[in-house]
Design an enzyme around this catalytic site. Structure first.
Site, PDB file in Angstrom:
ATOM      1  N   SER A 427      45.333  41.039  49.352  1.00 51.35           N
ATOM      2  CA  SER A 427      45.774  41.666  48.365  1.00 51.35           C
ATOM      3  C   SER A 427      47.560  41.983  48.591  1.00 51.35           C
ATOM      4  O   SER A 427      48.293  42.225  47.783  1.00 51.35           O
ATOM      5  CB  SER A 427      45.166  42.891  47.802  1.00 51.35           C
ATOM      6  OG  SER A 427      45.085  43.821  48.963  1.00 51.35           O
ATOM      7  N   HIS A 448      42.329  36.453  44.251  1.00 50.86           N
ATOM      8  CA  HIS A 448      42.321  37.712  44.610  1.00 50.86           C
ATOM      9  C   HIS A 448      41.766  38.798  43.368  1.00 50.86           C
ATOM     10  O   HIS A 448      41.774  38.726  42.266  1.00 50.86           O
ATOM     11  CB  HIS A 448      43.864  38.491  44.419  1.00 50.86           C
ATOM     12  CG  HIS A 448      44.079  39.921  44.670  1.00 50.86           C
ATOM     13  ND1 HIS A 448      45.042  40.913  43.783  1.00 50.86           N
ATOM     14  CD2 HIS A 448      43.212  40.677  45.459  1.00 50.86           C
ATOM     15  CE1 HIS A 448      44.573  41.956  44.250  1.00 50.86           C
ATOM     16  NE2 HIS A 448      43.824  42.076  45.191  1.00 50.86           N
ATOM     17  N   GLU A 460      43.174  37.072  40.045  1.00 51.05           N
ATOM     18  CA  GLU A 460      44.394  36.608  40.176  1.00 51.05           C
ATOM     19  C   GLU A 460      44.444  35.536  41.116  1.00 51.05           C
ATOM     20  O   GLU A 460      43.869  35.550  42.066  1.00 51.05           O
ATOM     21  CB  GLU A 460      45.249  37.594  40.948  1.00 51.05           C
ATOM     22  CG  GLU A 460      45.951  38.716  40.034  1.00 51.05           C
ATOM     23  CD  GLU A 460      46.779  39.444  40.713  1.00 51.05           C
ATOM     24  OE1 GLU A 460      48.102  39.840  40.100  1.00 51.05           O
ATOM     25  OE2 GLU A 460      46.708  40.106  41.778  1.00 51.05           O
ATOM     26  N   ASN A 498      49.158  44.388  41.655  1.00 48.20           N
ATOM     27  CA  ASN A 498      49.649  45.409  42.473  1.00 48.20           C
ATOM     28  C   ASN A 498      50.895  45.584  42.621  1.00 48.20           C
ATOM     29  O   ASN A 498      51.610  46.820  42.732  1.00 48.20           O
ATOM     30  CB  ASN A 498      48.981  45.222  43.898  1.00 48.20           C
ATOM     31  CG  ASN A 498      47.618  45.722  43.782  1.00 48.20           C
ATOM     32  OD1 ASN A 498      47.082  46.113  43.063  1.00 48.20           O
ATOM     33  ND2 ASN A 498      46.989  44.601  44.821  1.00 48.20           N
TER      34      ASN A 498
END
Length: 724
Positions: A427, A448, A460, A498
């Site tokens: 990540s 991800h 992702e 994120n």
């Protein structure tokens, strides 16, 4: 009629039954063309002397998936005139179909959803296949059933069940529909139309009841009881969806029909439907509906005519929380999986985690014991790479350590076949760095997942400059097959989700150090529609993770990170979040979160280290100001992600925010919501805070340029991107 448009056909058999077929691939949606054609076919059938009875069905084994959703956008934008209120519900279904002197039977296979089910309920009887799906999911789009469903459904299945079906948007299968009285008989797909023909003639000969759904009353609860049920439904709805109006409007419309009769109910439904169609909630949810289906369109990847390769076997490295969750998602969709760990103890606990994930499904009644055994048999454990010689895809899910990952990827290159996709669930670590020591950069890609991986709906897909389009197409296909919504993003710190959301926690910390109450922030953000506020979220993921990911952003974006010592100070004191029962909240035996008065001392110390003082303005912020001060920095970062080409299009960021962070879908996603407030307003607020509280709030050039022109943040300008 033009065959490219939706239409209906009519064929009259020797038995005097007219078969009206809805044709509008792929799901026979009810476009305005189809509805007009349906009325013409009906009028023709009623006029013709050689027609005794009517059967309505859909082409290609599907009745109808409902009103054509693409028409919503056109009507909202004013490009197409909406049908006049009551045209479908009153004119076509109530006054033509249901009131006709010739009986009609709906023959339902595949889907009868929304408008599709409403057409079927206008008929005098319904025959379905055992696997047909029947439901009214309109509330998911911010509207209510608009073709008479609010009146017909309660009269066919009773008020309590009708409310449940509409408010939860959950369809029922043919067999359950039969036990509810929604359909009158079940037939196999081959026998369906013939059974319906015979049924229609039986009605004509009075061998079967001739029932007008809109005027049936035997299934409705007595008025006193009905009022109690409606009252309870309202209370539940207010509790479950405090920010939404349309579910309450739906209940009002249903009530009108029960207290003042079906005709009054149909008029109220028509009026309410028109109003809701133009509401922000409907526009937002329709946007999300299309945005979710658009994530697989990636210029230069999905438009090359590449077909996904078949993935027969997947290997996962690491059986921790993420690895075991990913393994669960894959075996649930019938992918054989090898789970590799470094020693026996870790391997056993990884497999036990997968078992526990499956067992909780069995316990909830979502999985039979037999299915459990079969699913689990797809999982094999391994301690070395011997069994990797025939895998088509590897997902690495070990701890975030660069040299460890580099070692793993050079091992994988030796043991896996040359076509094997090498993916990482990192990540935070740059994929170019992970694949640095290999010669296989074209097949290295990020996959991800979000925790827990077998539950969270987003995937992702992270491409580098070197990832081949074929590998991206393959992973998009796997994503869809394991029921995730895949979003393709570029390679950078934090990728899309994120990275967009790192300012979320930082803005909250900045406010707290300058005097805003922690618990007021969490309450305001939850009220806005997030599953929880930023501090409750920190407690949930744990301070270790919060510091590790925060550290990445401080390193990579030093000029715009807000450095707070609040979390490290609490961690020094053995507070690490929910797992240690103490974080920003204290947790009781039931894991219930309660505010902790002791937090004050940590805040005071962090404030001292940061050298800031309490700003009286920030101690009495309105909820609206809190929401803006926390989300506008997120919007600002989302603009950067879009501007740098990390995201393909703004709608992908909307989906990432909704599915990766729990941003409320009825606000349309982060960029869509920002555009409802306007780039000028957002930019001026950020500038104002930037002057008062520092560079953390400074608007990026993309946002500033859009604001100067008064342009939306979502529209694409670059012609290369505009071809989407």
């Amino acid at each position: 009629m033009n065959s490219a448009k939706g239409r209906t056909t009519i064929e009259v058999g020797n038995d005097g039954v007219a078969i009206i077929t809805i044709i509008n691939p792929p799901v026979n949606s009810l476009s305005l063309d189809v509805l007009n054609s349906l009325k013409e076919s009906y009028d023709q059938a009623l006029r013709r002397d050689d027609v005794k009875a009517i059967v309505v069905t859909g082409a290609q084994g599907k009745f109808s998936g409902g009103f054509d959703i693409t028409a919503f956008g056109k009507i909202q934008g004013g490009n197409v005139a909406a049908p006049k209120p009551g045209f479908v519900s009153l004119e076509i279904l109530c006054d033509t179909v249901a009131a006709a002197r010739k009986p009609s039977v709906a023959a339902i296979d595949g889907l009868a959803l929304g408008g599709g089910l409403e057409v079927a309920m206008g008929c005098h009887a319904r025959i379905a296949t055992p696997n047909a799906q029947l439901g009214l999911p309109e509330l998911q789009l911010g509207i209510i059933p608009g073709f008479g469903g609010t009146q017909a459904l309660p009269r066919l299945v009773g008020l309590a069940k009708a409310l449940e079906m509409m408010l939860t948007s959950k369809p029922v299968k043919g067999q359950e529909a039969l036990s509810l009285g929604l359909v009158d008989s079940i037939a196999s797909p081959n026998e369906l139309v013939n059974t319906a023909r015979r049924w229609a003639l039986d009605i004509l000969e009075r061998k079967r009841p001739w029932i007008n759904s809109f005027y049936r009353t035997d299934k409705l609860e007595p008025l006193g009881e009905a009022r109690e049920i409606l009252k309870f439904a309202r209370a539940q709805t207010r509790k479950r969806a405090p920010n939404l109006m349309h579910p309450l409007v739906c209940i009002d419309v249903i009530e009108e029909g029960i207290t003042s009769g079906p005709r009054a109910g149909l008029w109220k439904e028509a009026e309410a439907f028109q109003g809701l169609l133009h509401s922000d909630t409907c526009k937002s949810l329709v946007h999300i509906f299309f945005a979710q289906r658009g994530t697989t369109k990636v210029p230069g990847v999905s438009d090359l005519g590449l077909k996904p390769r078949r993935i027969n076997k997947v290997a996962i490295l690491g059986g921790g929380l993420m690895g075991s969750g990913i393994a669960t998602a894959l075996i649930l969709s019938n992918y054989p999986v090898i789970l590799k760990e470094v020693n026996d103890k870790f391997l056993r606990s990884g497999i036990d985690r997968v078992k526990a994930n499956l067992k909780s499904r069995v316990k909830k009644g979502n999985m039979s014991q037999e299915k459990y055994e079969k699913t689990l048999s797809l999982l094999k454990g391994a301690l070395d790479y011997e069994s990797f010689r025939d895998v088509d895809m590897v997902i690495e899910a070990v701890i975030e350590n660069v040299s460890l990952k580099q070692q793993i990827f050079s091992d994988l290159e030796k043991f896996c076949p040359p076509h094997c996709i090498l993916s990482s669930n990192t990540s935070t670590i740059d994929l170019n760095l992970i694949g640095e020591k290999t010669k296989s950069q074209d097949r290295i890609i990020g996959a991800h997942f979000f925790s827990p991986a077998h539950v969270m709906p987003l995937l992702e897909i992270v491409r580098t400059q070197k990832t081949s389009p074929q590998v991206i197409v393959d992973l998009l296909d796997v994503g869809k097959k394991i029921k995730k919504t895949p979003v393709v993003v570029g390679n950078c710190t934090g990728f899309a989700v994120n990275r967009m959301f790192f300012p979320y926690t930082q803005a909250a910390l900045l406010l707290v150090e300058r005097g805003t109450n922690i618990y007021q922030i969490d309450r305001a953000i939850k009220k806005f529609g997030m599953p929880m506020g930023p501090f409750r979220l920190c407690d949930l993921v744990g301070f270790g993770v919060a510091i590790a990911t925060g550290g990445q952003f401080v390193l990579n974006f030093p000029e715009r990170t807000y450095k707070s010592m609040l979390i490290p100070l609490m961690q020094e004191d053995k507070r690490a979040g929910e797992t240690t029962r103490r974080g920003f909240y204290v947790y009781d035996e039931q894991r219930r979160a309660n505010p902790d008065p002791e937090i004050k001392k940590y805040i005071e110390k962090a404030r001292e280290i940061a050298g800031v003082t309490i700003d009286p303005k920030l101690t009495k912020l309105l909820d609206k100001d809190i929401v803006e001060m926390i989300f506008f920095p997120v919007v600002n970062e989302a603009c950067r992600v879009l501007d740098e080409g990390i995201a393909v299009k703004a709608a992908d960021l909307d989906i990432s925010a909704v599915m990766g962070m729990g941003f409320p879908p009825y606000r349309g996603g982060i960029m869509f919501w920002a555009d409802t407030l306007g780039s000028k307003y957002i930019c001026s607020r950020l500038e104002e805070w930037s002057n008062l509280y520092g560079g953390f709030f400074k608007p990026c050039s993309y946002l500033a340029q859009r604001a100067a022109k008064g342009a939306t943040l979502s529209s694409s300008v670059d012609p290369a991107k505009a071809r989407l």
